[in-house]
Design an enzyme around this catalytic site. Structure first.
Site, PDB file in Angstrom:
ATOM      1  N   GLY A  47       0.769  -1.726  -0.162  1.00 32.89           N
ATOM      2  CA  GLY A  47       0.254   0.026  -0.374  1.00 32.89           C
ATOM      3  C   GLY A  47       0.566   1.234  -0.326  1.00 32.89           C
ATOM      4  N   ASP A 103       0.746   2.907   4.377  1.00 36.75           N
ATOM      5  CA  ASP A 103      -0.449   4.403   4.030  1.00 36.75           C
ATOM      6  C   ASP A 103      -1.322   4.328   4.504  1.00 36.75           C
ATOM      7  OD1 ASP A 103      -1.490   1.513   4.103  1.00 36.75           O
ATOM      8  OD2 ASP A 103      -1.753   0.984   2.436  1.00 36.75           O
ATOM      9  N   ASP A 106      -5.305   2.289  10.938  1.00 33.15           N
ATOM     10  CA  ASP A 106      -6.635   1.691  11.266  1.00 33.15           C
ATOM     11  C   ASP A 106      -6.523   0.758  12.483  1.00 33.15           C
ATOM     12  OD1 ASP A 106      -9.821   0.799  10.987  1.00 33.15           O
ATOM     13  OD2 ASP A 106      -8.924  -0.866   8.996  1.00 33.15           O
ATOM     14  N   LYS A 134      -6.957   6.430  10.102  1.00 30.23           N
ATOM     15  CA  LYS A 134      -8.750   6.728  10.232  1.00 30.23           C
ATOM     16  C   LYS A 134      -9.462   7.359  12.063  1.00 30.23           C
ATOM     17  CE  LYS A 134     -10.344   2.837   7.134  1.00 30.23           C
ATOM     18  NZ  LYS A 134     -10.966   2.236   7.066  1.00 30.23           N
ATOM     19  N   ARG A 168      -5.514   1.020  -6.539  1.00 35.36           N
ATOM     20  CA  ARG A 168      -4.228   1.537  -5.857  1.00 35.36           C
ATOM     21  C   ARG A 168      -3.362   2.313  -7.398  1.00 35.36           C
ATOM     22  NH1 ARG A 168      -2.132  -2.062  -2.422  1.00 35.36           N
ATOM     23  NH2 ARG A 168      -2.228  -4.087  -2.456  1.00 35.36           N
TER      24      ARG A 168
HETATM   25  P1  IMP Z   1      -4.225  -2.028  10.581  1.00 35.01           P
HETATM   26  O1  IMP Z   1      -3.194  -3.352  10.851  1.00 35.01           O
HETATM   27  O2  IMP Z   1      -5.512  -2.073  10.849  1.00 35.01           O
HETATM   28  O3  IMP Z   1      -4.166  -0.242  10.995  1.00 35.01           O
HETATM   29  O4  IMP Z   1      -3.714  -1.774   8.543  1.00 35.01           O
HETATM   30  C1  IMP Z   1      -2.903  -1.238   8.206  1.00 35.01           C
HETATM   31  C2  IMP Z   1      -3.781  -1.575   6.889  1.00 35.01           C
HETATM   32  O5  IMP Z   1      -4.453  -2.570   6.310  1.00 35.01           O
HETATM   33  C3  IMP Z   1      -2.740  -0.833   5.772  1.00 35.01           C
HETATM   34  O6  IMP Z   1      -1.671  -0.438   5.803  1.00 35.01           O
HETATM   35  C4  IMP Z   1      -3.600  -0.966   4.250  1.00 35.01           C
HETATM   36  O7  IMP Z   1      -3.222  -1.737   3.891  1.00 35.01           O
HETATM   37  C5  IMP Z   1      -5.296  -2.094   5.313  1.00 35.01           C
HETATM   38  N1  IMP Z   1      -6.228  -0.734   5.034  1.00 35.01           N
HETATM   39  C6  IMP Z   1      -6.970  -0.805   6.245  1.00 35.01           C
HETATM   40  N2  IMP Z   1      -7.630  -0.217   6.013  1.00 35.01           N
HETATM   41  C7  IMP Z   1      -7.899   0.676   5.049  1.00 35.01           C
HETATM   42  C8  IMP Z   1      -8.880   1.001   3.872  1.00 35.01           C
HETATM   43  O8  IMP Z   1      -9.129   2.174   3.981  1.00 35.01           O
HETATM   44  N3  IMP Z   1      -8.458   0.996   2.198  1.00 35.01           N
HETATM   45  C9  IMP Z   1      -7.598   0.048   2.065  1.00 35.01           C
HETATM   46  N4  IMP Z   1      -6.140  -0.988   2.454  1.00 35.01           N
HETATM   47  C10 IMP Z   1      -7.220  -0.360   3.966  1.00 35.01           C
HETATM   48 MG    MG Z   2      -1.061  -1.717   4.221  1.00 30.95          MG
END
Ligand code: IMP
Ligand code: MG
Length: 182
Positions: A47, A103, A106, A134, A168
């Site tokens: 990403g 990127d 979340d 987010k 992407r």
């Molecule tokens: P986390 O580990 O839940 O913080 O997620 C992070 C990863 O999930 C990011 O590096 C993204 O690759 C993917 N991700 C989280 N939210 C989104 C979104 O809204 N769109 C696309 N990819 C996302």
């Molecule tokens: Mg990612």
């Protein structure tokens, strides 16, 4: 592809301006390093490819780039299914000054797991830069030194971010139409 977009959340112009600011901020912070200190940027694939390409060109410092691959969204999923580091971490991390580039923040699992793994490998310092964060409590609670934009809690694509491996290459960050997402 453009027909699938519901609305644009962050335009390419906003991104370009903010990436330049982040680059300046990071460069200023790097001024505290000594000449012999090794700075490594670690982009989280896939990403961050576009973000890191733009960001690294705003940081006029001696730097190595070492990618890591992390999988958290297998296939057409829009919520994390658990984080896995694929293919291991780069070698030679001891005493390095590391900047993780991702990127989006979340749930925060990716960043938390990576930061710990890199510190366990002996990194001297680990900082984190994400383009998007987010607006949810989990994301805000995770330590992150550089944040591009805080965005509403919606699934977004573009500027490197995918839905089921597509979108992407959109130059802006956008929300997809409901019927496109399964
Ligand atoms: P986390 O580990 O839940 O913080 O997620 C992070 C990863 O999930 C990011 O590096 C993204 O690759 C993917 N991700 C989280 N939210 C989104 C979104 O809204 N769109 C696309 N990819 C996302
Ligand atoms: Mg990612």
């Amino acid at each position: 592809m453009l027909d699938d977009i519901e609305r644009i959340l962050v335009t390419r112009e906003q991104i370009a301006r903010r990436v330049a600011e982040l680059g300046q901020q990071i460069s200023r912070d790097l001024n505290r390093l000594r000449d012999e200190d090794e700075f490594v940027m670690i982009p989280v694939l896939t990403g961050s490819i576009i973000f890191v390409a733009d960001l690294m060109r705003q940081i006029p410092k001696k730097v190595r780039i070492s990618v890591v691959t992390v999988s958290s969204y297998p296939g057409p999923a829009t919520s994390s299914k658990g984080v896995e580091i694929i293919g291991g971490l780069p070698d030679d991390l001891a005493d390095r000054y590391i900047l993780i580039v991702d990127d989006i923040l979340d749930s925060g699992s990716t960043i938390q797991i990576l930061r710990k793994a890199l510190l366990d490998r002996g990194a001297r310092s680990v900082r984190v830069c994400v383009l998007l964060r987010k607006d949810i409590p989990e994301a805000k609670e995770v330590k992150c030194e550089y944040v591009g934009f805080d965005i509403p809690n919606e699934f977004v694509v573009g500027y490197g971010l995918d839905y089921d491996h597509y979108y992407r290459n959109l130059p802006d960050v956008a929300v997809l139409k409901k019927d496109v997402m399964r």
